[in-house]
Write an enzyme that holds these catalytic residues in place. Structure first.
Site, PDB file in Angstrom:
ATOM      1  N   GLU A  64       2.255  27.856  58.376  1.00  0.00           N
ATOM      2  CA  GLU A  64       1.386  27.922  59.466  1.00  0.00           C
ATOM      3  C   GLU A  64      -0.033  27.498  59.019  1.00  0.00           C
ATOM      4  OE1 GLU A  64       3.421  30.864  62.430  1.00  0.00           O
ATOM      5  OE2 GLU A  64       2.236  31.583  60.918  1.00  0.00           O
ATOM      6  N   CYS A 115       5.125  34.458  50.557  1.00  0.00           N
ATOM      7  CA  CYS A 115       4.342  35.208  49.419  1.00  0.00           C
ATOM      8  C   CYS A 115       5.312  36.120  48.712  1.00  0.00           C
ATOM      9  CB  CYS A 115       3.102  35.748  49.739  1.00  0.00           C
ATOM     10  SG  CYS A 115       2.004  36.258  48.517  1.00  0.00           S
ATOM     11  N   CYS A 119       2.382  42.643  49.670  1.00  0.00           N
ATOM     12  CA  CYS A 119       1.420  43.543  50.149  1.00  0.00           C
ATOM     13  C   CYS A 119       1.954  44.217  51.397  1.00  0.00           C
ATOM     14  CB  CYS A 119       0.071  42.891  50.348  1.00  0.00           C
ATOM     15  SG  CYS A 119      -0.514  42.189  48.865  1.00  0.00           S
ATOM     16  N   CYS A 150       1.043  43.218  54.876  1.00  0.00           N
ATOM     17  CA  CYS A 150       0.894  41.877  55.436  1.00  0.00           C
ATOM     18  C   CYS A 150       2.234  41.497  55.959  1.00  0.00           C
ATOM     19  CB  CYS A 150       0.382  40.947  54.229  1.00  0.00           C
ATOM     20  SG  CYS A 150       0.431  39.277  54.284  1.00  0.00           S
ATOM     21  N   GLU A 195      -0.214  33.059  47.919  1.00  0.00           N
ATOM     22  CA  GLU A 195      -1.348  33.463  46.764  1.00  0.00           C
ATOM     23  C   GLU A 195      -1.444  32.260  46.366  1.00  0.00           C
ATOM     24  OE1 GLU A 195      -3.190  36.037  45.902  1.00  0.00           O
ATOM     25  OE2 GLU A 195      -3.675  34.173  44.394  1.00  0.00           O
ATOM     26  N   SER A 215      -8.954  40.123  47.673  1.00  0.00           N
ATOM     27  CA  SER A 215      -8.241  41.021  48.545  1.00  0.00           C
ATOM     28  C   SER A 215      -8.401  42.416  47.739  1.00  0.00           C
ATOM     29  CB  SER A 215      -6.996  40.593  48.858  1.00  0.00           C
ATOM     30  OG  SER A 215      -7.275  39.433  49.730  1.00  0.00           O
ATOM     31  N   HIS A 218      -9.335  45.725  49.067  1.00  0.00           N
ATOM     32  CA  HIS A 218      -8.580  46.647  50.158  1.00  0.00           C
ATOM     33  C   HIS A 218      -8.337  48.383  49.617  1.00  0.00           C
ATOM     34  CE1 HIS A 218      -7.512  42.920  52.184  1.00  0.00           C
ATOM     35  NE2 HIS A 218      -6.746  42.713  51.343  1.00  0.00           N
ATOM     36  N   CYS A 240      -5.614  37.615  60.454  1.00  0.00           N
ATOM     37  CA  CYS A 240      -5.220  37.638  59.054  1.00  0.00           C
ATOM     38  C   CYS A 240      -4.129  38.368  58.958  1.00  0.00           C
ATOM     39  CB  CYS A 240      -6.266  38.501  58.635  1.00  0.00           C
ATOM     40  SG  CYS A 240      -7.960  37.755  58.536  1.00  0.00           S
TER      41      CYS A 240
HETATM   42  N1  SAH Z   1      -2.634  35.789  49.342  1.00  0.00           N
HETATM   43  C1  SAH Z   1      -4.309  35.775  49.265  1.00  0.00           C
HETATM   44  C2  SAH Z   1      -4.588  34.712  50.541  1.00  0.00           C
HETATM   45  C3  SAH Z   1      -4.131  35.416  51.716  1.00  0.00           C
HETATM   46  S1  SAH Z   1      -5.719  35.632  52.481  1.00  0.00           S
HETATM   47  C4  SAH Z   1      -5.035  37.116  49.383  1.00  0.00           C
HETATM   48  O1  SAH Z   1      -4.228  37.891  49.683  1.00  0.00           O
HETATM   49  O2  SAH Z   1      -6.032  36.970  49.252  1.00  0.00           O
HETATM   50  C5  SAH Z   1      -5.158  36.580  53.880  1.00  0.00           C
HETATM   51  C6  SAH Z   1      -6.167  37.939  53.975  1.00  0.00           C
HETATM   52  O3  SAH Z   1      -5.689  38.842  55.114  1.00  0.00           O
HETATM   53  C7  SAH Z   1      -6.105  38.820  52.739  1.00  0.00           C
HETATM   54  O4  SAH Z   1      -7.397  39.442  52.128  1.00  0.00           O
HETATM   55  C8  SAH Z   1      -4.978  39.943  53.059  1.00  0.00           C
HETATM   56  O5  SAH Z   1      -5.141  41.080  52.430  1.00  0.00           O
HETATM   57  C9  SAH Z   1      -5.473  39.960  54.464  1.00  0.00           C
HETATM   58  N2  SAH Z   1      -4.520  40.524  55.382  1.00  0.00           N
HETATM   59  C10 SAH Z   1      -3.121  40.583  55.232  1.00  0.00           C
HETATM   60  N3  SAH Z   1      -2.400  41.364  55.985  1.00  0.00           N
HETATM   61  C11 SAH Z   1      -3.202  41.675  57.087  1.00  0.00           C
HETATM   62  C12 SAH Z   1      -3.250  42.319  58.268  1.00  0.00           C
HETATM   63  N4  SAH Z   1      -2.125  42.820  58.670  1.00  0.00           N
HETATM   64  N5  SAH Z   1      -4.423  42.683  58.868  1.00  0.00           N
HETATM   65  C13 SAH Z   1      -5.791  42.394  58.439  1.00  0.00           C
HETATM   66  N6  SAH Z   1      -5.709  41.615  57.278  1.00  0.00           N
HETATM   67  C14 SAH Z   1      -4.517  41.264  56.569  1.00  0.00           C
HETATM   68 FE1  SF4 Z   2       0.651  37.706  49.662  1.00  0.00          FE
HETATM   69 FE2  SF4 Z   2      -1.879  37.682  50.312  1.00  0.00          FE
HETATM   70 FE3  SF4 Z   2      -0.030  38.652  51.902  1.00  0.00          FE
HETATM   71 FE4  SF4 Z   2      -0.548  39.886  49.795  1.00  0.00          FE
HETATM   72  S1  SF4 Z   2      -2.110  39.756  51.346  1.00  0.00           S
HETATM   73  S2  SF4 Z   2       1.517  39.412  50.582  1.00  0.00           S
HETATM   74  S3  SF4 Z   2      -1.008  38.350  48.315  1.00  0.00           S
HETATM   75  S4  SF4 Z   2      -0.502  36.609  51.596  1.00  0.00           S
END
Ligand code: SAH
Ligand code: SF4
Length: 395
Positions: A123, A143, A147, A150, A199, A252, A254, A374
């Site tokens: 996407e 990915c 996480c 996510c 990632e 990220s 968190h 996100c």
């Molecule tokens: N894999 C990379 C790039 C993805 S960025 C990374 O994790 O940084 C997407 C962003 O959205 C990241 O900061 C991720 O942690 C955040 N994210 C993932 N799931 C989410 C959710 N359910 N609600 C809000 N943010 C989320």
């Molecule tokens: Fe992958 Fe980023 Fe989602 Fe973590 S937050 S599972 S690194 S896409």
């Protein structure tokens, strides 16, 4: 402590093996030009029989048509003689990712479901704002990092996107926004964030090659200052990202507590918080004018206390980081085990960070109604047959 065994590796503890994928030949034998560097195009032309000087000139012309004018039909390239155009068309192709579905949110955010030539779905999201337009680009199908908050991390199948598929997203967005020819001013698409599926630092070479093309001044011409790469903390690749790509960095984070970050960002068990922040401090080009963004998803009763906010401030100060903090309200998805922190909790957290002199805006969720926000990206790819060359997440 969880122990990795051969049967049950800890997610993120084992780097996915990036299986070398030779540029997959198309069924018709033609070679895709999108995603190739200018030199690679020149070499390809020489391999097909053009002599060196011709190849150099033609590569330059092709580059201009492809990346400046958005042309994908050799017949439209008016500085290539009509009789010569079929020679190119028989050997090469300039294509776009296949669009399976395009959706528009009530807030104007757009999401595209795209398909690779070998049947994997991924996407791309475009987020228009008053003063800018941001394209959120995917680097992988799925990915490997799992996480827990996510949705993308729940996809079983993972395959790196090729540089053509990464650049292809930008080309497609330019098509959709009618932004050809490339021009420096008045664009809708002004910013790119590598924050879609995947990632990016686990697909380093392809992401680097793609972003080099996106930044090339003779073509798409996006400044590195308008591109942000987000990583969940692949520490060993961060210095190379700075040196070889040089775009803005988002991390990220968190959580600022080992037990919690171990749980929600499992890669933390491999590269801990202190190691990650040291890599941030060493990131080339980070300074007060170009800050590192720390992304912080607000999860109710998990990582959102006043003490967490104060610890975040302490760590940013300890490592003397030119930082801003982006607070992301958790976006729900079916089956997620978390809830978003209450708005007043998010405000209180933001205030503590802000009062310490660190900017801490709360990101407005965009495109939630079409699952474009996100962490909501997930496609049905995992239900499809595993392609031969796929990179598979540690199960
Ligand atoms: N894999 C990379 C790039 C993805 S960025 C990374 O994790 O940084 C997407 C962003 O959205 C990241 O900061 C991720 O942690 C955040 N994210 C993932 N799931 C989410 C959710 N359910 N609600 C809000 N943010 C989320
Ligand atoms: Fe992958 Fe980023 Fe989602 Fe973590 S937050 S599972 S690194 S896409």
């Amino acid at each position: 402590m969880t122990v990795a065994t051969a049967l049950m590796p800890i997610p993120g503890l084992i780097d996915p093996v990036p299986v070398a994928r030779p540029l997959a030949p198309r069924a018709d034998g033609r070679v895709e030009l999108i995603g190739m560097s200018k030199d690679a195009i020149r070499n390809a032309l020489e391999t097909e029989g053009l002599e060196a000087k011709q190849a150099k000139l033609r590569a330059k012309q092709l580059w201009h048509w492809i990346y400046n004018r958005g042309v994908s039909d050799f017949a439209a390239m008016t500085d290539i003689a009509k009789v010569q155009q079929p020679w190119f068309a028989e050997r090469f192709v300039i294509s776009r990712p296949e669009v399976i579905e395009a959706q528009v949110s009530s807030d104007g955010t757009r999401k595209w479901l795209l398909r690779t030539h070998d049947g994997n779905d991924y996407e791309m999201v475009f987020i228009p704002d008053a003063d800018r337009g941001t394209l959120c680009v995917s680097s992988q199908v799925g990915c490997t990092l799992n996480c827990t908050f996510c949705h993308t991390g729940t996809m079983r199948l993972v395959r790196n996107l090729e540089s053509s598929e990464i650049v292809g997203q930008v080309m497609l967005a330019r098509d959709a926004l009618s932004e050809w020819p490339s021009r420096p001013e008045g664009r809708m698409l002004t910013n790119i964030v590598m924050m879609g599926m995947g990632e990016p630092l686990y697909n380093f070479n392809n992401v680097r090659d793609a972003l080099k093309i996106v930044m090339d001044g003779d073509g798409l011409g996006l400044s590195k200052r308008r591109i942000t790469l987000s990583t969940s903390g692949v520490v060993p690749m961060m210095a190379r990202a700075g040196a070889e790509i040089g775009v803005n960095l988002a991390v990220s984070l968190h959580s600022v507590r080992k037990e919690i970050r171990d749980e929600i960002v499992p890669l933390n068990r491999k590269y801990g918080i202190e190691q990650l922040l040291e890599a941030c401090a060493a990131y080339p080009g980070a300074n007060n004018a170009r800050r590192i963004t720390f992304e912080y998803v607000m999860l109710k009763d998990k990582n959102d206390s006043d003490a967490d906010a104060r610890e975040l401030v302490r760590l940013i100060r300890k490592y003397d980081l030119p930082a801003k903090v982006n607070l992301i309200p958790f976006n729900p998805w079916p089956g997620a085990a978390y809830e978003c922190s209450a708005p007043e909790r998010i405000r209180a957290f933001s205030n503590i960070v802000f009062e310490a002199g660190i900017s801490a805006p709360v990101r407005t969720p965009r495109g939630r109604d079409i699952d474009a926000a996100c962490g909501q990206l997930k496609t049905a790819s995992e239900r499809q047959r595993k392609p031969r060359e796929a990179v598979v997440a540690p199960a």
